[in-house]
Design an enzyme around this catalytic site. Structure first.
Site, PDB file in Angstrom:
ATOM      1  N   GLY A 269       1.001  -1.310   0.025  1.00 32.86           N
ATOM      2  CA  GLY A 269       0.007  -0.067  -0.055  1.00 32.86           C
ATOM      3  C   GLY A 269       0.807   1.229  -0.034  1.00 32.86           C
ATOM      4  O   GLY A 269       0.670   2.034  -0.948  1.00 32.86           O
ATOM      5  N   ALA A 270       1.779   1.441   1.134  1.00 34.94           N
ATOM      6  CA  ALA A 270       2.579   2.592   0.804  1.00 34.94           C
ATOM      7  C   ALA A 270       3.545   2.401   1.928  1.00 34.94           C
ATOM      8  O   ALA A 270       3.767   1.198   2.767  1.00 34.94           O
ATOM      9  CB  ALA A 270       1.572   3.870   1.478  1.00 34.94           C
ATOM     10  N   GLU A 306       0.558   5.970   7.195  1.00 35.79           N
ATOM     11  CA  GLU A 306       1.962   6.272   7.091  1.00 35.79           C
ATOM     12  C   GLU A 306       2.311   7.514   7.804  1.00 35.79           C
ATOM     13  O   GLU A 306       3.398   7.537   8.386  1.00 35.79           O
ATOM     14  CB  GLU A 306       2.214   6.215   5.867  1.00 35.79           C
ATOM     15  CG  GLU A 306       1.788   5.512   4.743  1.00 35.79           C
ATOM     16  CD  GLU A 306       2.260   3.886   5.265  1.00 35.79           C
ATOM     17  OE1 GLU A 306       3.246   3.871   5.771  1.00 35.79           O
ATOM     18  OE2 GLU A 306       1.331   2.945   4.975  1.00 35.79           O
ATOM     19  N   GLU A 328       3.567  -1.962  13.524  1.00 35.79           N
ATOM     20  CA  GLU A 328       2.335  -1.978  12.679  1.00 35.79           C
ATOM     21  C   GLU A 328       0.960  -2.064  13.409  1.00 35.79           C
ATOM     22  O   GLU A 328       0.045  -1.586  13.148  1.00 35.79           O
ATOM     23  CB  GLU A 328       2.659  -3.202  11.713  1.00 35.79           C
ATOM     24  CG  GLU A 328       3.583  -3.169  10.757  1.00 35.79           C
ATOM     25  CD  GLU A 328       3.429  -1.758  10.016  1.00 35.79           C
ATOM     26  OE1 GLU A 328       2.433  -0.990   9.834  1.00 35.79           O
ATOM     27  OE2 GLU A 328       4.624  -1.449   9.326  1.00 35.79           O
TER      28      GLU A 328
HETATM   29  N1  TRP Z   1       5.625  -0.478   6.473  1.00 31.91           N
HETATM   30  C1  TRP Z   1       4.679  -0.433   5.523  1.00 31.91           C
HETATM   31  C2  TRP Z   1       3.166  -0.122   6.072  1.00 31.91           C
HETATM   32  O1  TRP Z   1       2.838  -0.728   6.745  1.00 31.91           O
HETATM   33  C3  TRP Z   1       4.556  -1.782   4.635  1.00 31.91           C
HETATM   34  C4  TRP Z   1       5.440  -2.248   3.867  1.00 31.91           C
HETATM   35  C5  TRP Z   1       6.308  -3.270   4.367  1.00 31.91           C
HETATM   36  C6  TRP Z   1       5.835  -2.193   2.386  1.00 31.91           C
HETATM   37  N2  TRP Z   1       7.148  -3.728   3.416  1.00 31.91           N
HETATM   38  C7  TRP Z   1       6.686  -2.988   2.251  1.00 31.91           C
HETATM   39  C8  TRP Z   1       5.338  -1.224   1.780  1.00 31.91           C
HETATM   40  C9  TRP Z   1       7.452  -3.236   0.862  1.00 31.91           C
HETATM   41  C10 TRP Z   1       5.837  -1.522   0.415  1.00 31.91           C
HETATM   42  C11 TRP Z   1       6.827  -2.211   0.006  1.00 31.91           C
HETATM   43  O2  TRP Z   1       2.944   1.260   6.328  1.00 31.91           O
HETATM   44 ZN    ZN Z   2       2.597   0.271   8.618  1.00 38.43          ZN
END
Ligand code: TRP
Ligand code: ZN
Length: 881
Positions: A269-270, A306, A328
């Site tokens: 997602g982001a 985010e 998370e």
């Molecule tokens: N830390 C990100 C979130 O939860 C998610 C995430 C983990 C991510 N690994 C990723 C996003 C790899 C893109 C690609 O907000």
């Molecule tokens: Zn996150």
């Protein structure tokens, strides 16, 4: 324990700090067509106490070394060893600081895994969580190694007028040959997974934000050329998120700039990179012509999520990846609370609980089960799961329930205070709540270690003579695939004693297990007695879904129907009704039952229609009362010998039964609520559209008449109404000339918009008919289909496998074979995506024997493939265990 030839198991118990300390990072990134040159200066120091014989070991992944010096002097080839997955330096000084300069060369254009440095529609972009930084340079690539970064980016000025990285911009200028540079400085210590760099020809919207203490921040949302008008809602959501975090948690933003970039090719997602969030463009770009109401809600949630990571994730990060839920689970909890405040709290909670049951419960009850804080993993990418995120959020919610709002805030304040700038663990997080409030959370901590969904059994009896209500609660946890222990946990059970007037009675008790409106269950079994009730109350149990459990409440149908009508806790009103509905569908779906008979007793249909027509309730809530459990939810409840065709027939019969009984109401609702012009994305307007579209769906199901859907499709002035109508046409009349024309018109209108094309692909993948397989096969050969864009792959193949129970589970096994063949292809391009889609096979063991055998067979064939990624192999092997 899991073992394979190619994968080692990483264990929490083996954690130890790195042998070397990192004091600062200074990087130069030079971008060219076809290559990138990376030069990194690392200010390092052997950790005091670490023997001089211990070499410096840096992580790498598919890297090639282009230069190496130590304090400016080239290293003799006998003093180091470089390979694609690591760099070992044997001659690191015994003590004191030294600078290691590492040069690497990359080809971003060839990076199809979208981890590390890659290109998306010409834009240079990085993604480092969890272990992507080691695909850019050799590094101590672990979350407990934190440092300030200074990053210089150089590129051709025409190809990349915008050069971004973390922190604040400090310098920029022109270079010879039409090139230019920018220098970014991030003073906050951060782990490498939060590094980001973006360079390209981007449009942007900018706005100013002033924090509570008066700090001026420039906000930017960057998009591909020509799309910045579609970033307005994201910008608005960002500002609302910033204000909310100040008010609710006292957390202010800390840099001079905050940038968001929308990218078309993105694995998830982001990503919360410090000061430079990178987003899948699906969670940034929208307007009413291309996006549905749920897309709006998604943008708002992900932007908030985010942004909130800046404090829960970035300022305080994770010591190791086993602690992933520390950032998370907590950040999902925070984004859920934000959405509850910005929208309608009960409706938001219903949505979160639906999601939990649809995604986390099956994970927790199947072969991919793991604790919220896992004890071991082979591939960390496979642990960005519903359990870590959504059950992780439920655990934080339980802490808040146990401590109350003020106690929870005190604990959070202490957490921010004590661990700012550090990498923390779950133990340290929980200790803050204990230290701030004096509440012992030792038993509660079991929730992080024990996998599986506990069963909470509740029964009650009322003695009219004594005017006493005895409530007995029992907990049980079955040992599951993760083989964790199953000790009794601390389960907070919010409750109410509802009088026949629809008001809560006072809960008079001498039981110490009751605090306010919460029963704290800590033993395997507890009985609580309430007195001075006046008359027999209805017990409303587990209000707001105060714990992620399977509730077995022995309660008469009459009591349940009464609560569905008058419980002052609206969440429970929905939940009790929804449980009645789900149970009826489950009974009708068990083998031997007639799939075409009407599944509901008339009282249940009446209760549904009563909620749907209740003008005193929010339209969004009424729409939730009308929304049936999904076919996969019913499959989970059926549990064994699952026949997806049978379940589909039952759910269709249910829709017809409700549609026929409520025909007049649905006609009225659809006419009354139909959009009349100006579009507003706010929650109340979205709720009206949801109720109107739900009414339309029942009308079409009951009458078999496409006319109202056809009309809505051609008259709709927003994507929500247009897509709802198209979906009904496709599901009920897939081959009618009107449907074919509507689908073609939709395509022509939106051909140029990747995000809407995804909807076009996804919708066709959901048609509940065996022939949908031939349709997706054809669509996979469509010129607009590509295996290289994760959104497109998820839209067609992911949707087919996750949301088309009829065609994916075709009794001839052809659905499984087709998906497995695609997984093998995707795996060579992007293993994160193949592994994610492969989880749709996880419930294979609960299928009826014919399908079960086909599914097992394709899984075994996948494992036997020679070049399977670590990601996909891990998922398939665990699914087979
Ligand atoms: N830390 C990100 C979130 O939860 C998610 C995430 C983990 C991510 N690994 C990723 C996003 C790899 C893109 C690609 O907000
Ligand atoms: Zn996150």
């Amino acid at each position: 324990m899991l073992r394979t030839d190619d994968g080692q198991t990483i264990k929490l118990a083996d954690y130890r700090p790195s042998d070397f300390l990192l004091h600062a990072v200074d990087m130069t990134i030079r971008l060219f067509e076809g290559r990138a040159e990376i030069e990194t200066h690392l200010a390092l120091e052997r950790r005091p106490g670490v023997a001089a014989s211990v070499p410096l070991e840096l992580d790498g992944d598919e890297l090639s070394l282009a230069g190496l010096t130590l304090d400016g002097a080239p290293l003799d080839s006998s003093t180091y060893k470089a390979s694609p997955d690591g760099l070992t330096v044997f001659s690191a000084p015994a003590s004191g600081r030294f600078t290691l300069t590492v040069a690497t060369r990359l080809v971003p254009e060839e990076n199809s895994k979208l981890m590390g440095l890659f290109r998306s529609n010409g834009i240079w972009c990085t993604q480092c969580e969890a272990e992507g930084f080691r695909r850019i340079t050799y590094f101590l690539d672990r979350p407990d190694v934190l440092a300030p970064y200074r990053v210089r980016v150089e590129a051709d000025k025409a190809a990349a007028p915008v050069l971004l990285s973390n922190g604040n911009p400090v310098e920029s200028g022109d270079l010879p040959g039409g090139r230019h540079f920018a220098v970014w400085d991030d003073p906050f210590n951060k782990p490498s997974y939060l590094f980001a760099m973006v360079a390209g020809d981007l449009d942007a919207v900018h706005e100013q934000f002033t924090t509570a203490s008066g700090r001026a921040v420039t906000l930017g949302v960057y998009t591909e050329k020509g799309r910045s008008a579609q970033a307005a809602y994201a910008m608005d959501a960002l500002k609302r998120s910033m204000v909310w975090d100040e008010r609710r948690f006292g957390r202010e933003y800390d840099l001079d700039v905050f940038n968001v970039v929308a990218i078309a090719d993105f694995n998830m997602g982001a990503m919360e990179n410090k000061g430079l969030n990178v987003f899948n463009h699906k969670y940034v770009l929208l307007d009413e012509n291309i996006a549905t109401d749920s897309d709006y809600a998604g943008v708002e949630t992900v932007i908030a999520h985010e942004y909130f990571h800046n404090w829960t994730g970035n300022r305080i990060t994770c010591r190791d990846w086993f602690q992933l839920c520390l950032k998370e689970g907590l950040t999902v909890y925070r984004d859920q609370e934000f959405s509850a405040d910005e929208r309608e709290a009960t409706v938001q909670r219903i949505g979160s609980v639906r999601r939990l049951k649809a995604h986390q419960f099956p994970e927790d009850q199947g072969p991919l089960q793991h604790p919220v804080r896992p004890g071991e993993y082979r591939e960390i990418n496979n642990f960005y799961t519903a359990t870590v995120y959504d059950k992780g959020a439920e655990l934080v919610r339980m802490v808040a329930t146990i401590l109350g709002r003020d106690g929870f805030r005190k604990g959070m304040d202490l957490y921010f205070d004590r661990h700012d700038g550090m990498a923390a663990t779950i133990e340290e997080f929980l200790a803050c709540f204990t230290d701030a409030t004096g509440t012992d959370l030792t038993q509660f901590a079991l929730w992080y270690a024990q996998a599986g969904t506990p069963t909470l059994s509740v029964s009650q009896s009322y003695d009219p003579e004594a005017d006493r209500l005895s409530v007995t609660l029992k907990q049980a946890l079955e040992p599951g695939a993760a083989a964790t222990q199953t000790a009794p946990m601390h389960i907070p059970v919010r409750f109410g004693l509802v009088g026949s007037n629809g008001q809560d009675k006072e809960a008079v008790t001498t039981s110490e297990a009751v605090v306010g409106d919460v029963i704290h269950l800590r033993e395997p079994e507890t009985t609580v007695v309430f007195e001075k009730l006046g008359d027999r109350p209805y017990l409303s149990a587990l209000r707001d879904f105060s714990a992620p459990v399977t509730l077995k409440h022995e309660q008469s149908e009459a009591d349940r129907l009464a609560l569905a009508r008058l419980d002052p806790n609206l969440f429970n009103r929905w939940r009790i009704l929804n449980d009645l509905v789900a149970e009826a569908l489950t009974t009708a779906s068990r083998s031997g039952a007639d799939a075409t008979a009407s599944p509901f007793a008339s009282e249940i249909v009446e209760a549904i229609l009563a909620s749907a027509s209740d003008q005193s309730l929010e339209p969004a809530f009424r729409a939730q009362a009308l929304a049936l459990p999904g076919e996969t939810d019913v499959a989970r409840l059926v549990g064994e010998n699952v026949d997806p065709d049978h379940i589909h027939a039952v759910v269709e019969a249910a829709r017809r039964q409700i549609g026929e009984s409520g025909a007049r109401l649905f006609q009225e609702l659809h006419a009354e609520l139909a959009s009349d012009g100006a579009f507003s994305p706010d929650a109340a307007s979205a709720g009206q559209r949801a109720l109107a579209n739900s009414a339309l769906a029942y009308l079409v199901a009951a009458t078999g008449d496409p006319a109202p859907a056809t009309r809505q499709f051609s008259e709709a002035r927003n994507m929500t109404d247009r897509l709802s109508a198209l979906s009904l046409l496709l599901h009920h009349f897939p081959n009618s000339p009107d449907t074919i024309a509507a689908l073609a018109e939709f395509y022509e209108r939106h051909e140029a918009d990747e995000l809407v094309l995804d909807k076009w692909f996804a919708l066709q993948a959901t048609i509940p008919d065996a022939s949908a397989l031939e349709r997706v096969e054809t669509l996979a050969a469509h010129p607009k289909f590509t295996l290289r864009n994760p959104n497109r792959v998820r839209a067609l193949i992911g949707t087919f496998a996750a949301a088309n129970q009829v065609a994916f589970h075709r009794a001839d096994g052809a659905g499984y074979r087709w998906v497995a063949d695609r997984l093998a292809e995707i795996d060579r391009i992007n293993p994160q995506i193949s592994a994610r889609i492969a989880t749709t096979f996880r419930a294979w063991r609960s299928l009826e024997p014919v399908r079960r055998d086909y599914a097992r067979k394709v899984l075994r064939q996948l494992v036997d493939l020679e070049h399977l990624s670590k990601d996909l192999r891990d998922i398939v092997e665990r699914s087979l265990r």
